[in-house]
Design an enzyme around this catalytic site. Structure first.
Site, PDB file in Angstrom:
ATOM      1  N   ALA A 133       0.813  -1.212   0.000  1.00 23.78           N
ATOM      2  CA  ALA A 133       0.000   0.000   0.000  1.00 23.78           C
ATOM      3  C   ALA A 133       0.851   1.268   0.000  1.00 23.78           C
ATOM      4  O   ALA A 133       0.418   2.299  -0.486  1.00 23.78           O
ATOM      5  CB  ALA A 133      -0.896  -0.025   1.225  1.00 23.78           C
ATOM      6  N   ASP A 246      -3.197  -9.123  10.634  1.00 23.56           N
ATOM      7  CA  ASP A 246      -3.278  -9.036   9.178  1.00 23.56           C
ATOM      8  C   ASP A 246      -2.764 -10.331   8.555  1.00 23.56           C
ATOM      9  O   ASP A 246      -2.005 -10.312   7.596  1.00 23.56           O
ATOM     10  CB  ASP A 246      -2.465  -7.829   8.692  1.00 23.56           C
ATOM     11  CG  ASP A 246      -2.832  -7.434   7.266  1.00 23.56           C
ATOM     12  OD1 ASP A 246      -3.948  -7.784   6.820  1.00 23.56           O
ATOM     13  OD2 ASP A 246      -2.006  -6.794   6.597  1.00 23.56           O
TER      14      ASP A 246
HETATM   15  N1  ADP Z   1      11.418 -10.285   3.282  1.00 21.30           N
HETATM   16  C1  ADP Z   1      10.783 -10.603   2.152  1.00 21.30           C
HETATM   17  N2  ADP Z   1      11.252 -11.575   1.339  1.00 21.30           N
HETATM   18  C2  ADP Z   1      10.601 -11.897   0.205  1.00 21.30           C
HETATM   19  N3  ADP Z   1       9.469 -11.311  -0.225  1.00 21.30           N
HETATM   20  C3  ADP Z   1       8.949 -10.344   0.534  1.00 21.30           C
HETATM   21  C4  ADP Z   1       9.562  -9.930   1.750  1.00 21.30           C
HETATM   22  N4  ADP Z   1       8.802  -8.957   2.305  1.00 21.30           N
HETATM   23  C5  ADP Z   1       7.768  -8.774   1.462  1.00 21.30           C
HETATM   24  N5  ADP Z   1       7.843  -9.588   0.388  1.00 21.30           N
HETATM   25  C6  ADP Z   1       6.904  -9.664  -0.754  1.00 21.30           C
HETATM   26  O1  ADP Z   1       6.294  -8.401  -0.921  1.00 21.30           O
HETATM   27  C7  ADP Z   1       4.879  -8.473  -0.663  1.00 21.30           C
HETATM   28  C8  ADP Z   1       4.417  -7.191   0.044  1.00 21.30           C
HETATM   29  O2  ADP Z   1       5.129  -7.001   1.245  1.00 21.30           O
HETATM   30  P1  ADP Z   1       4.400  -6.656   2.618  1.00 21.30           P
HETATM   31  O3  ADP Z   1       5.434  -6.442   3.672  1.00 21.30           O
HETATM   32  O4  ADP Z   1       3.374  -7.702   2.864  1.00 21.30           O
HETATM   33  O5  ADP Z   1       3.759  -5.256   2.240  1.00 21.30           O
HETATM   34  P2  ADP Z   1       2.289  -4.702   2.492  1.00 21.30           P
HETATM   35  O6  ADP Z   1       2.284  -4.207   3.883  1.00 21.30           O
HETATM   36  O7  ADP Z   1       2.181  -3.569   1.556  1.00 21.30           O
HETATM   37  O8  ADP Z   1       1.351  -5.840   2.238  1.00 21.30           O
HETATM   38  C9  ADP Z   1       4.706  -9.750   0.146  1.00 21.30           C
HETATM   39  O9  ADP Z   1       3.414 -10.287  -0.024  1.00 21.30           O
HETATM   40  C10 ADP Z   1       5.776 -10.654  -0.443  1.00 21.30           C
HETATM   41  O10 ADP Z   1       5.344 -11.259  -1.655  1.00 21.30           O
HETATM   42 MG    MG Z   2       1.305  -7.737   2.985  1.00 19.84          MG
END
Ligand code: ADP
Ligand code: MG
Length: 487
Positions: A133, A246
């Site tokens: 987001a 979440d």
């Molecule tokens: N440490 C990580 N290693 C690999 N993929 C990641 C990692 N952090 C996030 N992602 C990828 O990025 C996407 C979005 O990250 P996330 O932290 O869930 O953000 P948001 O809060 O916007 O949902 C995750 O669903 C995953 O696919």
């Molecule tokens: Mg997420």
């Protein structure tokens, strides 16, 4: 030639040359100086014995009483004082003082190294792998040690505009406190005037949503693997006195070895604190009266379920995994995470989430009316144990089971709870190297990292983020680079 030790005949001893005399004088001066300080050291004696004060003052390990390896400097000092006419006690004290001095010097150097600020310029982008987001998630390489990480960028102004400051703070706090193998590790967080950055370990196996998109349905034994690890991860979040809030398949990351790592604590909050992100749903929830749903509406959803990553890009995402008590505005606790886990369990086994609907508001209605809307289709062929576990998680928060009940549930009868990490993952990522991104979608977006911006102390947009910066202290045995997992 014979060598005589012991008293020598003064007549036969050659006169020392000028250089030797000078050298001897220097050593004598040094030892005299040290000897004169012995009284001072005496006072510290007790401290040396327990080593505590040294540790506090210097932030380094206490001066060891016995060192395995002797440094060159120490060896030469020892050789010198061995020749001097001082007692063994004095000799030991001089050596002890020397060691303490060395330890202080070393720790000063280490502190300086530690203080070097991490900035975005220290990283090279490899690829965007996720979009959330408030920004993107990229695979990056740190320029100095070439270690690979996942870097999440978030625009400060967006966080402020959308009232998310408390959430990002919660995420940073939880991630920095977390030491659990089931939670994604945060290595650094830093900021400039425009962005916040979280540098995490990179989980190259993708996430559970990728697996579900590929496999559609998982077997009970595959599901048992993911859900038992997820239960352990949720439990470790609760032990840190947080509720994740979440939980959904795209926040369940898959490590390079195929085990899970929970992430995205943007909505995680300490128990009993106020919040307003879910208020959007709560507002809707107040319109959603229990019983307002007609069975006809539920039956209408016959379209094949399509998982949609785009929903993740919106601030609120999908409501599919939210527990009904969240809508009631009466306050809720860690039970909401166990409800979400029940929904994920259902989705793994049945192929779609239990309250799926075209419109988010419709999903909210179904959740509030779960007593009537929760149906496990017969054709899914679930075992009695699996069905029972679903009903014990997707139920009123008063009778919902938690960690203790889950670990004892018959669905997990053969689950090695005390050594989950020894289970063989159903899908082991096939990775070419540490920067393999084949388990992530392609993102048609600006791949480059944002330019380095300055950070103005006291600027308005920076005030809410004071204290965000973090560097994880190096663990003793663990190396930071994930590259070492590839030998
Ligand atoms: N440490 C990580 N290693 C690999 N993929 C990641 C990692 N952090 C996030 N992602 C990828 O990025 C996407 C979005 O990250 P996330 O932290 O869930 O953000 P948001 O809060 O916007 O949902 C995750 O669903 C995953 O696919
Ligand atoms: Mg997420």
């Amino acid at each position: 030639m014979k060598f005589f030790r012991g008293k020598s005949d003064p007549k036969t001893v050659p006169k020392p040359n000028k250089k030797t005399i000078e050298h001897a004088n220097r050593i004598k001066q040094y030892v005299d100086k040290q000897t004169s300080k012995l009284n001072e050291i005496e006072a510290d004696d007790k401290t040396i014995q327990d080593g505590k004060q040294t540790e506090e003052k210097t932030d380094s390990p206490p001066a060891p009483a016995k060192q395995k390896k002797t440094s060159n400097a120490q060896a030469s000092l020892e050789a010198r004082i061995a020749k001097m006419n001082i007692s063994e006690k004095q000799r030991l004290k001089i050596l002890e003082r020397f060691r303490r001095k060395e330890a202080r010097r070393k720790s000063k150097g280490e502190k300086k190294k530690k203080q070097k600020k991490v900035t975005i310029e220290d990283f090279q982008t490899i690829k965007i792998i996720g979009r959330g987001a408030f920004g993107e998630v990229r695979v990056v390489r740190k320029r100095d040690d070439k270690a690979v990480y996942a870097l999440k960028t978030m625009r400060k102004q967006d966080m402020i505009d959308k009232n998310q400051v408390a959430h990002i703070r919660a995420e940073r706090n939880l991630l920095s406190a977390a030491e659990s193998p089931w939670l994604v590790k945060l290595l650094f967080s830093f900021q400039d005037d425009i962005y916040l950055y979280l540098v995490m370990e990179y989980c190259a196996g993708g996430d559970l949503m990728t697996i579900l998109m590929r496999e559609d349905i998982l077997t009970e034994s595959q599901t048992r693997f993911y859900i038992s690890e997820l239960a352990e991860a949720i439990h470790s979040v609760h032990l840190l006195k947080f509720v994740h809030r979440d939980l959904k398949p795209d926040n369940v990351l898959i490590s390079n070895q195929g085990h899970i790592k929970l992430s995205d604590f943007g909505l995680a909050k300490s128990f009993q604190s106020d919040d307003n992100v879910i208020s959007q749903y709560q507002k809707q929830g107040s319109e959603i009266k229990e019983g307002a749903d007609s069975t006809q509406k539920i039956k209408k959803v016959k379209k094949p379920y399509k998982r949609n990553r785009a929903l993740m890009f919106s601030t609120v995402g999908t409501p599919d995994y939210i527990a009904p008590e969240v809508f009631s505005q009466k306050g809720y606790g860690e039970g909401v995470d166990w409800w979400s886990m029940g929904v994920i369990l259902y989705e793994c086994l049945v192929g779609y989430p239990p309250f799926y609907a075209e419109e988010p508001l419709q999903t909210c209605r179904k959740i509030v009316n779960y007593k009537r809307t929760l149906k496990i289709p017969q054709e899914a062929g679930l075992s009695r144990e699996a069905k029972d576990l679903i009903y014990k998680l997707i139920c009123t928060h008063k009778s919902r089971i938690g960690y203790a009940g889950i670990t004892k549930h018959p669905f997990f009868a053969k689950c090695p709870w005390d050594k989950l990490e020894t289970m063989t993952p159903p899908f082991i990522p096939e990775l070419k190297n540490g920067v393999d991104t084949s388990n992530f979608d392609d993102f048609d977006a600006q791949q480059d990292l944002p330019e380095q911006h300055k950070k103005t102390e006291g600027a308005a947009q920076n005030k809410p983020f004071v204290g965000f910066t973090f560097v994880r202290p190096k663990a003793k045995k663990e190396k930071r680079s994930i590259n070492n997992m590839f030998g």
